[in-house]
Write a protein that holds these residues in place. Structure first.
Motif, PDB file in Angstrom:
ATOM      1  N   LEU A 376       0.843  -1.191   0.000  1.00 34.25           N
ATOM      2  CA  LEU A 376       0.000   0.000   0.000  1.00 34.25           C
ATOM      3  C   LEU A 376       0.878   1.240   0.000  1.00 34.25           C
ATOM      4  N   SER A 377       0.510   2.229  -0.813  1.00 30.96           N
ATOM      5  CA  SER A 377       1.215   3.509  -0.857  1.00 30.96           C
ATOM      6  C   SER A 377       0.420   4.510  -0.029  1.00 30.96           C
ATOM      7  N   LEU A 378       0.781   4.637   1.237  1.00 34.50           N
ATOM      8  CA  LEU A 378       0.019   5.489   2.160  1.00 34.50           C
ATOM      9  C   LEU A 378       0.862   6.595   2.764  1.00 34.50           C
ATOM     10  N   GLY A 379       1.989   6.928   2.171  1.00 31.58           N
ATOM     11  CA  GLY A 379       2.822   8.000   2.699  1.00 31.58           C
ATOM     12  C   GLY A 379       3.817   7.474   3.718  1.00 31.58           C
ATOM     13  N   ASP A 380       4.154   8.358   4.668  1.00 30.75           N
ATOM     14  CA  ASP A 380       5.177   7.991   5.655  1.00 30.75           C
ATOM     15  C   ASP A 380       4.761   8.369   7.078  1.00 30.75           C
ATOM     16  N   ASP A 381       3.457   8.429   7.333  1.00 32.44           N
ATOM     17  CA  ASP A 381       3.003   8.789   8.666  1.00 32.44           C
ATOM     18  C   ASP A 381       2.431   7.564   9.376  1.00 32.44           C
ATOM     19  N   GLU A 382       1.610   7.821  10.415  1.00 35.64           N
ATOM     20  CA  GLU A 382       1.077   6.715  11.216  1.00 35.64           C
ATOM     21  C   GLU A 382       0.172   5.801  10.388  1.00 35.64           C
ATOM     22  N   ILE A 383      -0.572   6.381   9.440  1.00 34.00           N
ATOM     23  CA  ILE A 383      -1.443   5.551   8.606  1.00 34.00           C
ATOM     24  C   ILE A 383      -0.601   4.582   7.783  1.00 34.00           C
ATOM     25  N   ALA A 384       0.527   5.052   7.265  1.00 30.85           N
ATOM     26  CA  ALA A 384       1.423   4.158   6.533  1.00 30.85           C
ATOM     27  C   ALA A 384       1.969   3.064   7.448  1.00 30.85           C
ATOM     28  N   ASP A 385       2.243   3.410   8.719  1.00 30.03           N
ATOM     29  CA  ASP A 385       2.704   2.382   9.665  1.00 30.03           C
ATOM     30  C   ASP A 385       1.637   1.311   9.880  1.00 30.03           C
ATOM     31  N   VAL A 386       0.368   1.736   9.945  1.00 34.74           N
ATOM     32  CA  VAL A 386      -0.713   0.762  10.089  1.00 34.74           C
ATOM     33  C   VAL A 386      -0.786  -0.136   8.861  1.00 34.74           C
ATOM     34  N   GLY A 387      -0.622   0.481   7.654  1.00 33.86           N
ATOM     35  CA  GLY A 387      -0.626  -0.324   6.430  1.00 33.86           C
ATOM     36  C   GLY A 387       0.515  -1.324   6.407  1.00 33.86           C
ATOM     37  N   ALA A 388       1.710  -0.881   6.850  1.00 28.70           N
ATOM     38  CA  ALA A 388       2.843  -1.804   6.900  1.00 28.70           C
ATOM     39  C   ALA A 388       2.595  -2.928   7.911  1.00 28.70           C
ATOM     40  N   ALA A 389       2.003  -2.564   9.059  1.00 35.44           N
ATOM     41  CA  ALA A 389       1.681  -3.600  10.047  1.00 35.44           C
ATOM     42  C   ALA A 389       0.659  -4.590   9.490  1.00 35.44           C
ATOM     43  N   LEU A 390      -0.305  -4.075   8.707  1.00 36.94           N
ATOM     44  CA  LEU A 390      -1.291  -4.968   8.093  1.00 36.94           C
ATOM     45  C   LEU A 390      -0.618  -5.919   7.111  1.00 36.94           C
ATOM     46  N   SER A 391       0.360  -5.406   6.363  1.00 32.81           N
ATOM     47  CA  SER A 391       1.096  -6.265   5.442  1.00 32.81           C
ATOM     48  C   SER A 391       1.875  -7.336   6.200  1.00 32.81           C
ATOM     49  N   GLU A 392       2.456  -6.952   7.348  1.00 33.02           N
ATOM     50  CA  GLU A 392       3.178  -7.935   8.149  1.00 33.02           C
ATOM     51  C   GLU A 392       2.222  -8.982   8.729  1.00 33.02           C
ATOM     52  N   VAL A 393       1.014  -8.519   9.099  1.00 28.84           N
ATOM     53  CA  VAL A 393       0.022  -9.473   9.592  1.00 28.84           C
ATOM     54  C   VAL A 393      -0.305 -10.502   8.522  1.00 28.84           C
ATOM     55  N   GLN A 394      -0.465 -10.023   7.268  1.00 31.05           N
ATOM     56  CA  GLN A 394      -0.756 -10.956   6.174  1.00 31.05           C
ATOM     57  C   GLN A 394       0.386 -11.951   5.998  1.00 31.05           C
ATOM     58  N   ARG A 395       1.619 -11.422   6.019  1.00 28.14           N
ATOM     59  CA  ARG A 395       2.763 -12.308   5.816  1.00 28.14           C
ATOM     60  C   ARG A 395       2.843 -13.346   6.933  1.00 28.14           C
TER      61      ARG A 395
END
Length: 665
Positions: A376-395
């Motif tokens: 997900l391309s969500l920038g570099d703020d807290e929302i992007a951190d949530v998106g990265a965490a969601l990607s890690e959850v999927q993995r």
């Protein structure tokens, strides 16, 4: 009833728009105040022309009429002068009223001014009575002085109300001018009193005391009123008070106050007093003549300053509001859009991507976790951190599912391997038992136990999802399958087999249908009293052949029956926690794989009836004997023994029954 929860979009927009709305409200209040101040300063000229000047003219007319009326009382020859002055006063009253109608002021001060004008209009009604008393000579000069001064005081209350202004300098100039005019009113009161005294040549009752009070107030109020003037005007005012006109006035006042009291003759004549009074009062009113003009000038300058301030602050405020609104919409829209993308991705991951990937992994398919990773391309703020965490959850979830699938695959291989080994050993045992020439009761029991062990071993193969084959044995009749399935049950002697339609089952489904029926028969005999029988019968239906297995057990509750039928209709993945109902799990899996429908219903005799509907393609009607092909297949000794065991169970079950059943078996 709970209301629908507010969305995150509305909460974010509300949080961003509230400061903007507050800023707009403050800006609107500032604009309103600026406009009100400018409008009030603009109304200064309107107030001067329609209220202040007409009011001053009316005061001057009343002051002149007051002096003339007192002169009438002092000397009968003053009637003509009083009459002409009354006409001038009436004209001034009419002019004041006409101009007051043109007043266009706004705000609280304007309402106060209109109220004072109304009070002044009511005070005019007392003039008629006062004039009548003067003409009838039924009033004293002191009472006339007091009556006219009362009406004039209403006029000064109107002037005081006109001094209100949003600019402090304008209001100070206006109030100073009105204060000096009040001091001038004291001069006119002194003139009216002394006009009567000098005309009569002596002080009447109370007139000396009145003169003393007026002179004392005059000498205090004139310097005090001028103390609030601007510095240049103060110098001019002080120079005027120290000039010859006011010096002569003070000298005349001192001369009059030195006479003594009531009844004493005055040392001045009327002409001498007028010659002394007129220059002083003229200088004062000449000085006051520019007061209103200065106030109007100050008001115009103040209005220009307000307009300039409004132009700068209002313009900057408007620009700030527009920028804030733009940034709020932009930032809020960006946050809402990224949250919407995150929510869509999370829902898609939870409801589609992750279940599909887990299902593929469990099916044995290899998946590249990195290529299927959520990006997900969500920038570099807290929302992007949530998106990265969601990607890690999927993995992590996919890795866990892959590990679980690999473990299940390996476990299934172990189960299949163990089951195959057991099947091989049981087949060898059955072949060995088949070679025994004399099979006694113990041998029958051993054979039956071996067949049951084989069926239990097949459970592992079925649960692991591996293929079960009956290659080389060909199709088989449904009645033979039912008989063999009955022979695989521990208490086969309790089973009563009724009429079963002539139907042939294809080779691919023989083993599965036999296993399915054996499990249902096993359950029927296990969960029913040992002295009862289990009846098996069949008939043709619209969807194929229907086989009914009826026991006389304790039955099941409605909820348990509903849950069991749901599991039979929709088989789930095997859960070790449900191992106590392993037979029903196997039945559900086999039924789903072969398109067979199994339903449990309460029987007429308190037990349970299992209805097995075999579809038409798995229960083909048998052709006549002459046209029926004979399978040229070779059975193994183990298979023969299974058939023998089933035939023996059928014979035992039908012992004493009609010969037609034995012939069918």
């Amino acid at each position: 009833m709970r209301s629908k929860p507010r969305s995150i979009r509305s909460k974010i927009m509300l949080a961003l728009l509230l400061p903007v709305v507050a800023l707009i409200a403050l800006w609107a209040l500032d604009v309103q105040d600026s406009f009100d101040a400018a409008a009030g300063l603009r109304d200064s000229r309107n107030t001067r022309e329609n209220v202040s000047i007409p009011c001053d003219q009316l005061v001057a007319a009343l002051q002149a009429e007051r002096s003339a009326s007192i002169e009438v009382l002092a000397a009968p020859g003053g009637n003509a002068s009083a009459g002409s002055q009354r006409a001038a006063t009436d004209a001034s009253v009419a002019g004041f009223r006409e101009h007051a109608k043109l007043y266009r002021g706004r705000g609280i001060s304007a309402e106060i001014l209109r109220s004072r004008i109304a009070d002044m209009g009511a005070a005019f009604d007392s003039l008629a009575l006062l004039r009548t008393q003067v003409d009838a000579r039924s009033v004293t000069p002191a009472a006339v002085l007091s009556g006219y001064s009362s009406v004039i005081s209403y006029a000064f209350s109107v002037s005081t109300a006109t001094a209100a202004s949003s600019d402090p300098l304008v209001e100070r100039v206006m109030r100073t001018s009105i204060g000096l005019r009040r001091a001038g009113e004291l001069l006119h009161q002194e003139d009216a009193l002394l006009t009567g005294v000098t005309t009569a040549g002596r002080f009447g009752d109370g007139e000396y005391r009145q003169l003393t009070e007026i002179v004392g107030a005059l000498r205090f109020q004139i310097p005090t009123a001028g103390s609030t003037l601007p510095a240049p005007d103060q110098a001019t005012f002080k120079s005027m008070l120290s000039g010859p006109a006011f010096a002569a006035l003070r000298a005349a006042e001192d001369q009059l106050l030195g006479t003594g009291g009531a009844g004493d003759a005055v040392p001045l004549t009327r002409e001498v007093w007028k010659a002394t009074f007129t220059p002083a009062v003229r200088q004062l009113y000449d000085f006051l003549g520019t007061g209103y003009d200065k106030a109007v000038g100050f008001a115009s300058a103040a209005r220009d300053r307000v307009l300039w301030r409004f132009g700068i602050s209002g313009g900057l405020g408007l620009i700030a509001i527009l920028i804030s609104l733009f940034l709020s919409v932009r930032i809020g829209g960006s946050v809402v859009r990224r949250l919407s993308v995150l929510r869509t991705a999370a829902n898609d991951l939870a409801h589609r991507r992750l279940p599909e990937m887990v299902a593929r992994l469990r099916a044995g398919e290899q998946i590249d976790v990195e290529s299927n990773r959520l990006r997900l391309s969500l920038g570099d703020d807290e929302i992007a951190d949530v998106g990265a965490a969601l990607s890690e959850v999927q993995r992590s979830a996919v890795d866990s599912a892959a590990g679980e699938a690999a473990m299940r695959y390996d476990m299934n291989r172990v189960l299949v391997n163990v089951a195959r080994r057991n099947q091989t050993l049981i087949d060898r045992q059955l072949e060995a038992l088949a070679q025994v020439s004399a099979v006694d009761a113990a041998g029958d029991r051993a054979e039956q136990l071996a067949v049951q062990m084989r069926r239990q071993a097949e459970h592992l193969v079925i649960l692991s999802g591996s293929a079960r084959s009956r290659r080389g044995l060909g199709p088989e009749s449904l009645s033979a399958i039912v008989s063999r399935a009955a022979g695989q049950v521990e208490h086969a002697e309790r089973i009563r087999i009724g009429v079963v339609p002539d139907a042939e089952v294809p080779e691919r489904a023989v083993a599965d249908i036999g296993h399915l029926l054996a499990e249902l028969l096993e359950n029927a005999t296990t969960f029913s009293p040992p002295d009862t029988t289990v009846r098996v019968s069949g008939h043709r239906g619209a969807e194929g052949v229907v086989v009914e297995i009826e026991d006389q057990g304790l039955g099941m509750s409605a909820s348990a029956l509903e849950e069991t039928n749901r599991r039979l209709a929709q088989p789930q993945e095997f859960d070790p926690a449900t191992s106590s109902r392993l037979g029903l799990v196997v039945v559900a899996l086999l039924a789903a794989q072969r398109g067979i429908r199994v339903v449990l219903t309460p029987s007429a005799q308190r037990g349970i009836t299992a209805t097995v509907t075999v579809p038409g393609e798995l229960a083909v009607p048998v052709s006549p004997p002459e046209a029926r092909p004979v399978p040229l297949t070779r059975r193994s000794n183990a298979a023969k023994l299974v058939g023998i065991a089933g035939q023996r169970a059928r014979v035992t079950a039908d012992r004493g029954a009609a010969p037609r059943h034995a012939a069918e078996d």
